[in-house]
Motif scaffolding. Structure first.
Motif, PDB file in Angstrom:
ATOM      1  N   LEU A   1       0.823  -1.223   0.000  1.00  0.00           N
ATOM      2  CA  LEU A   1       0.000   0.000   0.000  1.00  0.00           C
ATOM      3  C   LEU A   1       0.855   1.269   0.000  1.00  0.00           C
ATOM      4  O   LEU A   1       0.347   2.359  -0.237  1.00  0.00           O
ATOM      5  N   LYS A   2       2.156   1.111   0.288  1.00  0.00           N
ATOM      6  CA  LYS A   2       3.030   2.295   0.337  1.00  0.00           C
ATOM      7  C   LYS A   2       3.402   2.803  -1.048  1.00  0.00           C
ATOM      8  O   LYS A   2       3.971   3.886  -1.172  1.00  0.00           O
ATOM      9  N   ARG A   3       3.169   2.015  -2.073  1.00  0.00           N
ATOM     10  CA  ARG A   3       3.546   2.412  -3.431  1.00  0.00           C
ATOM     11  C   ARG A   3       2.449   2.041  -4.404  1.00  0.00           C
ATOM     12  O   ARG A   3       2.441   0.937  -4.944  1.00  0.00           O
ATOM     13  N   VAL A   4       1.528   2.966  -4.605  1.00  0.00           N
ATOM     14  CA  VAL A   4       0.440   2.722  -5.553  1.00  0.00           C
ATOM     15  C   VAL A   4       0.526   3.773  -6.648  1.00  0.00           C
ATOM     16  O   VAL A   4       0.668   4.966  -6.373  1.00  0.00           O
ATOM     17  N   ASP A   5       0.472   3.321  -7.878  1.00  0.00           N
ATOM     18  CA  ASP A   5       0.620   4.237  -9.023  1.00  0.00           C
ATOM     19  C   ASP A   5      -0.732   4.859  -9.383  1.00  0.00           C
ATOM     20  O   ASP A   5      -1.563   4.218 -10.015  1.00  0.00           O
ATOM     21  N   PHE A   6      -0.895   6.121  -8.964  1.00  0.00           N
ATOM     22  CA  PHE A   6      -2.142   6.825  -9.283  1.00  0.00           C
ATOM     23  C   PHE A   6      -2.026   7.633 -10.566  1.00  0.00           C
ATOM     24  O   PHE A   6      -2.935   8.387 -10.908  1.00  0.00           O
ATOM     25  N   CYS A   7      -0.896   7.516 -11.251  1.00  0.00           N
ATOM     26  CA  CYS A   7      -0.759   8.199 -12.542  1.00  0.00           C
ATOM     27  C   CYS A   7      -1.078   7.249 -13.696  1.00  0.00           C
ATOM     28  O   CYS A   7      -1.237   7.682 -14.835  1.00  0.00           O
ATOM     29  N   ALA A   8      -1.162   5.966 -13.390  1.00  0.00           N
ATOM     30  CA  ALA A   8      -1.463   4.985 -14.437  1.00  0.00           C
ATOM     31  C   ALA A   8      -2.934   5.061 -14.830  1.00  0.00           C
ATOM     32  O   ALA A   8      -3.779   5.360 -13.990  1.00  0.00           O
ATOM     33  N   PRO A   9      -3.224   4.803 -16.099  1.00  0.00           N
ATOM     34  CA  PRO A   9      -4.625   4.850 -16.548  1.00  0.00           C
ATOM     35  C   PRO A   9      -5.375   3.595 -16.132  1.00  0.00           C
ATOM     36  O   PRO A   9      -5.680   2.725 -16.946  1.00  0.00           O
ATOM     37  N   GLN A  10      -5.662   3.496 -14.852  1.00  0.00           N
ATOM     38  CA  GLN A  10      -6.386   2.335 -14.329  1.00  0.00           C
ATOM     39  C   GLN A  10      -7.074   2.732 -13.030  1.00  0.00           C
ATOM     40  O   GLN A  10      -6.702   3.710 -12.390  1.00  0.00           O
ATOM     41  N   SER A  11      -8.073   1.975 -12.671  1.00  0.00           N
ATOM     42  CA  SER A  11      -8.744   2.239 -11.396  1.00  0.00           C
ATOM     43  C   SER A  11      -8.415   1.090 -10.441  1.00  0.00           C
ATOM     44  O   SER A  11      -7.905   0.046 -10.862  1.00  0.00           O
ATOM     45  N   TYR A  12      -8.699   1.328  -9.153  1.00  0.00           N
ATOM     46  CA  TYR A  12      -8.320   0.352  -8.125  1.00  0.00           C
ATOM     47  C   TYR A  12      -9.514  -0.026  -7.267  1.00  0.00           C
ATOM     48  O   TYR A  12     -10.451   0.766  -7.088  1.00  0.00           O
ATOM     49  N   ARG A  13      -9.395  -1.213  -6.710  1.00  0.00           N
ATOM     50  CA  ARG A  13     -10.379  -1.676  -5.744  1.00  0.00           C
ATOM     51  C   ARG A  13      -9.651  -2.609  -4.788  1.00  0.00           C
ATOM     52  O   ARG A  13      -8.775  -3.373  -5.210  1.00  0.00           O
ATOM     53  N   GLY A  14      -9.984  -2.527  -3.518  1.00  0.00           N
ATOM     54  CA  GLY A  14      -9.319  -3.439  -2.597  1.00  0.00           C
ATOM     55  C   GLY A  14      -9.816  -3.262  -1.180  1.00  0.00           C
ATOM     56  O   GLY A  14     -10.510  -2.287  -0.862  1.00  0.00           O
ATOM     57  N   ALA A  15      -9.463  -4.220  -0.334  1.00  0.00           N
ATOM     58  CA  ALA A  15      -9.864  -4.180   1.069  1.00  0.00           C
ATOM     59  C   ALA A  15      -8.867  -4.991   1.873  1.00  0.00           C
ATOM     60  O   ALA A  15      -8.176  -5.857   1.338  1.00  0.00           O
ATOM     61  N   GLY A  16      -8.792  -4.696   3.165  1.00  0.00           N
ATOM     62  CA  GLY A  16      -7.870  -5.441   4.016  1.00  0.00           C
ATOM     63  C   GLY A  16      -8.027  -5.019   5.463  1.00  0.00           C
ATOM     64  O   GLY A  16      -8.943  -4.267   5.815  1.00  0.00           O
ATOM     65  N   PHE A  17      -7.113  -5.518   6.280  1.00  0.00           N
ATOM     66  CA  PHE A  17      -7.131  -5.192   7.710  1.00  0.00           C
ATOM     67  C   PHE A  17      -5.729  -4.761   8.123  1.00  0.00           C
ATOM     68  O   PHE A  17      -4.738  -5.393   7.744  1.00  0.00           O
ATOM     69  N   LEU A  18      -5.660  -3.679   8.884  1.00  0.00           N
ATOM     70  CA  LEU A  18      -4.380  -3.199   9.410  1.00  0.00           C
ATOM     71  C   LEU A  18      -4.421  -3.270  10.922  1.00  0.00           C
ATOM     72  O   LEU A  18      -5.331  -2.707  11.554  1.00  0.00           O
TER      73      LEU A  18
ATOM     74  N   ALA B   1      -1.642  13.172  -6.672  1.00  0.00           N
ATOM     75  CA  ALA B   1      -1.371  11.864  -7.284  1.00  0.00           C
ATOM     76  C   ALA B   1       0.118  11.710  -7.560  1.00  0.00           C
ATOM     77  O   ALA B   1       0.815  12.684  -7.843  1.00  0.00           O
ATOM     78  N   SER B   2       0.613  10.487  -7.416  1.00  0.00           N
ATOM     79  CA  SER B   2       1.992  10.221  -7.799  1.00  0.00           C
ATOM     80  C   SER B   2       2.087   8.768  -8.242  1.00  0.00           C
ATOM     81  O   SER B   2       1.133   7.992  -8.083  1.00  0.00           O
ATOM     82  N   GLN B   3       3.247   8.415  -8.782  1.00  0.00           N
ATOM     83  CA  GLN B   3       3.433   7.039  -9.247  1.00  0.00           C
ATOM     84  C   GLN B   3       3.729   6.099  -8.092  1.00  0.00           C
ATOM     85  O   GLN B   3       3.620   4.889  -8.228  1.00  0.00           O
ATOM     86  N   GLN B   4       4.164   6.686  -6.959  1.00  0.00           N
ATOM     87  CA  GLN B   4       4.442   5.865  -5.779  1.00  0.00           C
ATOM     88  C   GLN B   4       3.699   6.466  -4.594  1.00  0.00           C
ATOM     89  O   GLN B   4       4.292   6.903  -3.614  1.00  0.00           O
ATOM     90  N   PHE B   5       2.393   6.478  -4.728  1.00  0.00           N
ATOM     91  CA  PHE B   5       1.560   7.110  -3.712  1.00  0.00           C
ATOM     92  C   PHE B   5       1.486   6.212  -2.472  1.00  0.00           C
ATOM     93  O   PHE B   5       1.278   5.003  -2.572  1.00  0.00           O
ATOM     94  N   ASN B   6       1.647   6.840  -1.282  1.00  0.00           N
ATOM     95  CA  ASN B   6       1.619   6.075  -0.041  1.00  0.00           C
ATOM     96  C   ASN B   6       0.196   6.041   0.537  1.00  0.00           C
ATOM     97  O   ASN B   6      -0.201   6.919   1.299  1.00  0.00           O
TER      98      ASN B   6
END
Ligand SMILES: [Zn+2]
Length: 191
Positions: free
Chosen positions: A19-36, A130-135
Motif C-alpha cells: 500500500l506504500k507504493r500505488v501508481d495513481f498516474c497509471a490509466p487504471q482504477s483500483y479496488r481493494g480491502a484489508g485489515f491493518l 497523485a503520484s506514481q508511488q503514492f503512499n
C-alpha cells in the motif's frame, strides 16, 4: 465514452507494504480491502493506551474517474474505515475502547499547487496529490488519526470520575477506610 468502462481495474494488495507504493498516474482504477493492525500503523501506535486482540482497522478503497466538462476526467478515491483502538478515558483514566467508522472521498490532483488552490469549502471531498508511488498506507493512517476523538470517554454512566482519594487509593478502598475509625473505636472500648 465512459472512461471507467475501458480502463482496467486493478486489485489492491492487502499487504501493508504494497500500500506504500500505488501508481495513481497509471490509466487504471483500483479496488481493494484489508485489515491493518495497530502495529502496521506506527504513528497511531504512539497514541493508543493499550493494544487488545481485535484492535485495528478494516479498510476498503475504490477509485474511479468522473467526467468533468471542459477538462480531463477527475480521479476519485473513496476510502472506508471501520475499527477499534484503545485510548485513556478522560473521566476515569482507565483504558477505553473507541470504535470508529468513517467514509472519506478524495479527488486526485496533479500537483501540490493544485491541492493548495483546491477550495477548502468543499466538504464533500479533499484533494490528494497523485503520484506514481503514492503512499496509501499513510493516507489511511492520517484519516484514522484525524478521526480520533479529542477527549475520549466511556459512554455516560459507564464509569465514575477519577478521584485521587486518600494516598491515591481506589474510591471503594477510601470508603472502607472511612469505616475504619469506628472499628478502631470499638476495639478501644473493648479494651
Ligand atoms: Zn471512563
Amino acid at each position: 465514452m465512459n472512461r471507467n468502462q475501458v480502463l482496467p481495474q486493478v486489485q489492491l494488495s492487502s499487504d501493508p507494504n504494497a500500500l506504500k507504493r500505488v501508481d495513481f498516474c497509471a490509466p487504471q482504477s483500483y479496488r481493494g480491502a484489508g485489515f491493518l493492525g495497530i502495529s502496521d500503523l506506527p504513528r497511531l501506535a504512539e497514541e493508543v493506551s493499550t493494544v487488545q486482540s481485535g484492535d485495528g482497522f478494516e479498510w476498503n478503497i475504490e477509485t474511479h474517474f468522473e467526467e468533468s466538462p471542459g477538462s480531463n476526467p477527475h480521479q476519485i478515491l473513496v476510502l472506508g474505515l471501520k475499527g477499534r483502538l484503545h485510548l485513556i478515558c478522560q473521566r476515569c483514566l482507565q483504558d477505553c475502547a473507541v470504535d470508529l467508522a468513517e467514509k472519506r472521498r478524495f479527488i486526485l490532483v496533479a500537483s501540490e499547487k493544485e491541492a493548495d488552490d483546491y477550495p477548502v469549502e468543499d466538504e464533500e471531498q479533499e484533494p490528494l496529490v497523485a503520484s506514481q508511488q503514492f503512499n496509501l498506507l499513510d493516507t489511511i493512517e492520517d484519516e484514522i488519526l484525524l478521526s480520533i476523538p479529542l477527549i475520549p470517554k466511556h459512554p455516560d454512566g459507564f464509569c465514575e470520575p477519577f478521584t485521587s482519594g486518600i494516598d491515591g487509593e481506589e474510591p471503594d478502598e477510601v470508603a472502607t477506610e472511612r469505616e475504619n475509625p469506628f472499628n478502631i473505636l470499638k476495639n478501644i472500648k473493648k479494651n
